[in-house]
Structures are given as C-alpha cells and as structure tokens.
Scaffold this active site. Sequence first.
Site, short mmCIF file in Angstrom:
data_model
loop_
_atom_site.label_atom_id
_atom_site.label_comp_id
_atom_site.label_asym_id
_atom_site.label_seq_id
_atom_site.Cartn_x
_atom_site.Cartn_y
_atom_site.Cartn_z
N ASN A 55 0.85 -1.18 0.00
CA ASN A 55 0.00 0.00 0.00
C ASN A 55 0.89 1.23 0.00
O ASN A 55 1.33 1.71 1.05
CB ASN A 55 -0.92 -0.01 1.22
N GLU A 56 1.19 1.72 -1.18
CA GLU A 56 2.08 2.85 -1.34
C GLU A 56 1.38 4.14 -0.93
O GLU A 56 0.16 4.17 -0.72
CB GLU A 56 2.52 2.94 -2.81
N PRO A 57 2.15 5.25 -0.79
CA PRO A 57 1.52 6.53 -0.48
C PRO A 57 0.35 6.82 -1.42
O PRO A 57 0.46 6.63 -2.63
CB PRO A 57 2.67 7.52 -0.69
N THR A 71 10.34 2.03 -3.70
CA THR A 71 10.10 0.63 -3.36
C THR A 71 10.81 -0.28 -4.35
O THR A 71 11.44 -1.28 -3.96
CB THR A 71 8.59 0.34 -3.36
#
Length: 634
Positions: free
Chosen positions: A157-159, A176
């Site tokens: 769950n990236e920014p 990432t």
Amino acid sequence: MNEFTEREQITTNIYEDADRACGFVADAIERLLRERQSQGKSAVLGLATGSTPVRLYRELIRRHREEGLSFANVVTFNLDEYYGLEGTHPESYRRFMQDQLFDHVDLDPEKTHVPDGTVEREDVFASCRRYEEKIEEVGGIDIQILGIGRTGHIGFNEPGSGPESRTRLVTLDTLTRRDAARDFLGEENVPRHAITMGVGTILDARVVYLLAWGDSKAGVISESVEGQPSASIPASFLQLHKDCVFCVDGGAASQLTRVRYPWLVGPVEWSPSLVRKAVTWLAQKVQKPVLKLVDEDYSENGMADLLTERGSSYELNIDLFNQTQHTITGWPGGKPGADDTNRPESASPYPKRVLVLSPEPLDDVSCMGGTLHRLANQGHEVTVAYMTSGNLAVPDTEVRRTIELIIELGEGHEDQAEVSFARCVQRQLEEKGQFGLDTAEIRRLKGLIRRGEVRSSALMLGLTVDHLTFLDLPFYEEGRYRRFNVGEEDVNRMHALLEEVQPHQIFVTGENHDPLSIPALCFGVLRDAMEKSSDSEWRASCNVWLYRGPGGEWEAHEIDMAVPLSPSEFENKIQGIYQHQSQRSQSPSLAKNGAGNTWNVASELNHSTAQVYDQLGLPEYEAIEGFKKWSLNR
C-alpha cells in the site's frame, strides 16, 4: 500511556534488539495457536515478507522443532505478491514463505494463501475479491504481522492508499522498486506491479503487530506513530486500529519524541551526553550559534530544569562549544608529537596500524574517503578490507559490457582461457534470463568487476593495491539478500585479519542497522572476532571508530571525531566514488528519499555536517566526515 508516550497514537514497544521483539510477538502467536488448538479451532495469521519478519519466522520454527509448537490448525494469508511472478520464482513471495517458514513447520499447504501474481489482467479484480472472501470464510485474520517500507507502505500500500482500500493490483513506488533492485539483480528486473491486501483489509485483523529494525526506519516510524493519519504515510492509518502494537528496536525508535527529545515530554536525568544532545538541538532550533544562547532560549524550549541544575546558560554554552570544538581534527590518526589532551585520537603510537572495514566495495570511499586519504598521506599503515565481494550488486548489463571487452581483447591471442571463460559466462547469462539466479561463474566475474573498481578508487585516495584486502566472507558468497547466514568461517577469517594487522585503529559501520543487512551482519562478524581476540595485546590500545554508513551521517551531538575536508580533498573523494562505475545508478543504501546518486548523496551529507558545525559557531569548512567512538563492552 504516560507522560513520555502521550504523543504516540499507537502503542510502541522498544526492545534492546530484534530478537527480543520477535520473542514478544512469537509469545502472542504461540498463545493463540495453543488456545485455538485446545478449542479444536483454527488460528488465522496474516503474514509479511521481506527481511524484517525473518527473525520472527526463525523463532517460530525453533519453537516448533524444540518445544512442539504445532501449526496444524493454522490458516495463513500473505499480504502481497509481485504481479507477473510464478510462485516458483526465487524472488516471489510464495517462494520466500516456503523457504522462510512453510517448509519448516507442520502447516497444511492447502491452508496457506498468497495472492496469485499470474492471473490474467482481466481477471485480477475477481481474483482479489475472492482473496477477500476467503479471509471472511475463515472468520477473519486473528493476528496480522507487518513490516514497514521507507515510503511508509504496509504490504504494498504505497503513499496514496487510504483506509478504505481492499486487496487490489497496485503500481509500485520508485523507491520501493529501488529498494528491491538488489534482490532482482537490477532495478530494471523489478516488477512494476503487485497485488496487495488493502489498508482496510489490514485494519480488519483483530490484532496487528508491526515490526521495524534499524535507524533507516526511524523517520517513518515516528511519522506513523506521532503524526496525523495521512495517505502519504499509509502506516499512519494503523492509529485507527484498536489493538495495534509497534515492536521496534532502538534504531527504529530513535526519532520518537521520548527518545529523540525526552526533555520535551517529561523530567529527565541530565547525563553529559543528553546535555550535549539537548543544547545542540536548542541552538539549531532557535538558529543561534551556541555561544549566543541565553537563559530565555532554554526556559522557553522545555529546558528550564537544566538551567536550574547548571546555574546559567553561559556555562552550558561554553561546555558544549568546547566539546564540539574538540571533536574537530585534521589528524584522524592522531597528530604525532602534539598535545592530545583535547584531541579525539592519541598522538602515539606513530605511525598507527589502521584497519578500515568496508562491508561492500564503495562503502569506505562514500563514507570516509577523505579520512582515508588523510590517513594514507599522514604516513599511517592503512589496510582497507572489503568484507564481501559486492557481486550481488552488479547488474547484468555491466557483465555483458565486460564480456564484450574480454572477447575483443582476446581475439588473435594464443591463450584463450579468458575468452573461453567470458563466453561461458555469456551463455550462462542467456540461460538464466531476466530473473534467474547467478551461477558461480557469473558471480565470480561480477566480483572481479568490483575489485577493479576498488583498485581505481584506491589510487584516487593515495592507496596502493598492497593496502587492499578482499575477505570474500562466505556468508555472502554462499547466500543471497535476505537469506544470509553468518557462520564460524566468517568470524575466523575476520579474526585472522585482526591478528595479522593488530590494529591501533579500526573504522567500521553497521551498528543499529537492520540486523539482516550486510553492514549489520559484517559488524556482528567483527564483534565476534574481536571477542576471540580479547586476550590479544593489541586489543587494549585499539580504538574503534564507527562511520555512519552509506546514505547517512551522524548527527552533530553524536560525533566524537569530525574530520574536515578542503575543497580539493572533497573533490578527490568524489572522484574516488566515481570510479565505482557499476554502482553509478541509484543505490538503495545511498539514495536519499529516492533521489540522487552515490556521489551527490555523499556530497550532500558531508556538506550538511559542515554547515551544522558552522551554524553552531564553529569554523566554516567545505565538508566534514563524522565518526563515533565505540566500545565493545557497551
């Protein structure tokens, strides 16, 4: 909660090391498993991958083997999987879980679930929905294990990921992918997409434990725990969970207010080191040189009790100024014949036998290239030991370029051994493809590439080949990232080098790094080797100096020796870094916030340290390399 933790919106336990933290979480898992087993029910675990939970999985395996902890009634769901990778791929998370846990306990393979990274694109949404449904069918996740990425991501769950997000296909953040580059032998090989549980899916778990090690995670831990919940730091949404615990080591906790600025949250005992830290912080906060701080600056910034204890700002200012001034030296090996009362390093003996340990090639020059140059020019007997070959960090493109050069140079010569070797490696590269493992021959050639770069760099620093030692520690040569196991032979090689050099000074990095990182593993090898040398005569007079490590520098209050660099010396260091051609692309350990390259990051750090000294009222320098003194017994 107490006065020291009131700023923390998530329960955060700080442990002496990762093993103790993992023991706490393993206890919780064991209680759940035994309770459900006695009830004849299943226990549902949400699992994470990466280096962070490896120690936890090892502890669970130990309890299974030695204490009879059974996983027969366990159902597992993994957080995520790279999209496009088969489960048999060496870097797939399915393969990781098999290697790190599943194959070593009595788990029913049919009860282990990892998102399907091979489903056709048009079927991804339905596959993700089915993953959510399977979790619901077994009653939800009882305990969810998490790590945290440098972007604040949990799972993938990236920014930008919100608390309503569910299992889905995501595009991976640049940082990432860069962090995963070494696992995939080059950033170009890292998948661009992954399937991940959503933040909302994670929040549905009954209990959540997030693990974090090393000071590279300190900033994002602080933001997650003390900041406002925000999609820019997805882990911060864990504040919404009613039973979430962060389990961190001292490095990962180092930017929490109670650790970083304890005087702001409660009464403290003012030790000399804490006074130095606080006064340095105060000068930077109010943007004044140390000697210009006044009583009001102290009292208005939570340090009135320090004034009461010490009497006045004048004495505090003088003490801090002198302490900081005495860290500065142009003689990192000690200045022969000089009064060394207020110098960080003793004047004698001269010359000193100096051992510089570099976990991988480039660590030494990027962190202390100027100091290396000084030590060599000032007549000390300098040995630089590269503890690992660094071959895992060489992209295949560099190997192909080298192969072409070898073949071209070898044309028409009678001795074709080098050409035959190059053609062999060329075939193996084609056979392994984009995601295959390097053969022994490929790794050997990659190691030779890095040795060549080391020699070119050494010449820029005033060293000769005679000053260089390549230990090629077995744990690295026989392992892969996140799958390293240090053994007795690693310690024996390091011990033999120590006894051969019998150093008066050792420069090393790795303290407070992620315990499975190469610097931390190498630091552990040195520590164990020094313990084997505890009765050796040289140990009593040997000083150990810690350099911070690639991509970081000590804060001013932590520095015990500051080595200033002139513009020409600094440029010489940058040229030394530039010789490491295979590492010119951004390195995970050197890239800062996802931007910059090896020499720019080193430049920024060394300039910044010099600027801080200047702001504190000390002489203005072009750049500074900082070191902290270390004691084996602390």
